[in-house]
Design a protein around this motif. Structure first.
Motif, short mmCIF file in Angstrom:
data_model
loop_
_atom_site.label_atom_id
_atom_site.label_comp_id
_atom_site.label_asym_id
_atom_site.label_seq_id
_atom_site.Cartn_x
_atom_site.Cartn_y
_atom_site.Cartn_z
N GLU A 188 -19.07 28.03 12.78
CA GLU A 188 -17.95 28.41 13.66
C GLU A 188 -18.27 29.78 14.07
N LYS A 189 -18.43 30.69 13.16
CA LYS A 189 -18.74 31.83 13.72
C LYS A 189 -20.07 32.33 14.55
N THR A 190 -21.00 31.44 14.21
CA THR A 190 -22.15 31.67 14.83
C THR A 190 -21.86 31.02 16.45
N GLU A 191 -21.21 29.81 16.59
CA GLU A 191 -20.97 29.25 17.69
C GLU A 191 -20.22 30.33 18.62
N LYS A 192 -19.11 30.96 17.94
CA LYS A 192 -18.33 31.78 18.52
C LYS A 192 -19.13 32.93 19.13
N ASN A 193 -20.13 33.59 18.40
CA ASN A 193 -20.91 34.70 18.90
C ASN A 193 -21.58 34.18 19.95
N ARG A 194 -22.20 32.88 19.73
CA ARG A 194 -23.37 32.53 20.91
C ARG A 194 -22.45 32.43 22.05
N ARG A 201 -19.77 33.96 22.91
CA ARG A 201 -19.49 35.41 23.52
C ARG A 201 -20.66 36.17 24.23
N ARG A 202 -22.08 35.97 23.36
CA ARG A 202 -23.33 36.32 24.07
C ARG A 202 -23.62 35.92 25.57
N GLY A 203 -23.11 34.42 25.75
CA GLY A 203 -23.45 33.80 27.01
C GLY A 203 -22.54 34.17 28.01
N LYS A 204 -21.50 34.54 27.64
CA LYS A 204 -20.44 34.98 28.70
C LYS A 204 -20.72 36.45 29.16
N ARG A 205 -21.19 37.23 28.14
CA ARG A 205 -21.39 38.70 28.24
C ARG A 205 -22.78 38.75 29.18
N ASN A 206 -23.95 37.82 28.75
CA ASN A 206 -24.98 37.71 29.78
C ASN A 206 -24.42 37.34 31.24
N ALA A 207 -23.98 36.29 31.24
CA ALA A 207 -23.43 35.53 32.67
C ALA A 207 -22.84 36.84 33.29
N LYS A 208 -21.93 37.44 32.67
CA LYS A 208 -21.29 38.66 33.51
C LYS A 208 -22.13 39.62 34.03
N LYS A 209 -23.09 40.04 33.17
CA LYS A 209 -24.19 41.03 33.57
C LYS A 209 -25.02 40.40 34.64
#
Length: 197
Positions: free
Chosen positions: A126-132, A134-142
């Motif tokens: 669950e933690k890994t999926e949550k971090n994944r 979050r990274r996806g949102k951050r990269n999409a935002k960038k």
């Protein structure tokens, strides 16, 4: 008391005796040295090691007798010989019950351990999926902000992205200002952004 004479000296301590003096193992080191010397006296002799003892289980013990004759307690009308028979049968039965209980306890501990391990694995996933995410949102935002910057410039201004180069912004570095020399002008690759005016 007898007089000190040759008869009172132990044979091994008598200087006339050819028998070797007895050596006693005083320390653990000397005891182990003696055992090793004994092993090396005859190297051809086979050394027999005891086999691995099997763990006792309730299945490995003999089953309790189905028919018990002369059922009586340790003292109720029993002779002196019956007492020991009673004690032995009671000891065997208690041992069998103790082994059965220990097997049940071990199975319960194993199930609890498996449940804890599964819970920990689930939490990690669950933690890994949550971090994944979050990274996806951050990269999409960038990547979205880079697109918006390119759109805002519009008109007569050019956006030049230089990947690599020698850092002076003119793109005349070792690799021609881009990776692979494929002219990276106006693309949306992350890197250094130079605004030409």
């Amino acid at each position: 008391m007898s007089e000190p004479g040759p008869e009172s000296i132990p044979t091994s301590a008598d200087p006339r005796s050819k028998r070797p003096t007895k050596r006693r193992a005083v320390t653990a080191q000397s005891e182990q040295a003696t055992q090793i010397e004994t092993l090396f006296r005859d190297p051809t002799k086979e050394i027999r090691l005891p086999g691995v003892s099997k763990q006792r289980t309730s299945a490995s013990m003999p089953a309790p007798p189905e028919i018990v004759a002369n059922v009586q307690g340790s003292s109720a009308g029993a002779g002196s010989g019956e007492f020991h028979v009673y004690k032995a049968s009671r000891r065997r039965e208690y041992e069998r019950l103790r082994l059965m209980q220990s097997e049940v306890d071990k199975e319960k501990e194993d199930l609890d351990w498996e449940a804890k391990r599964e819970e920990a694995r689930r939490k990690d996933e669950e933690k890994t999926e949550k971090n994944r995410k979050r990274r996806g949102k951050r990269n999409a935002k960038k990547s979205g902000s880079l697109k918006k910057e390119g759109e805002k410039m519009g008109g007569d201004q050019k956006v030049k992205t230089v990947v690599g180069g020698d850092g002076d912004g003119d793109g005349d570095g070792d690799n021609g200002g881009d990776v692979g020399g494929n002219g990276v002008e106006g693309s949306e690759m992350p890197g250094v952004i130079i605004h030409d005016e």
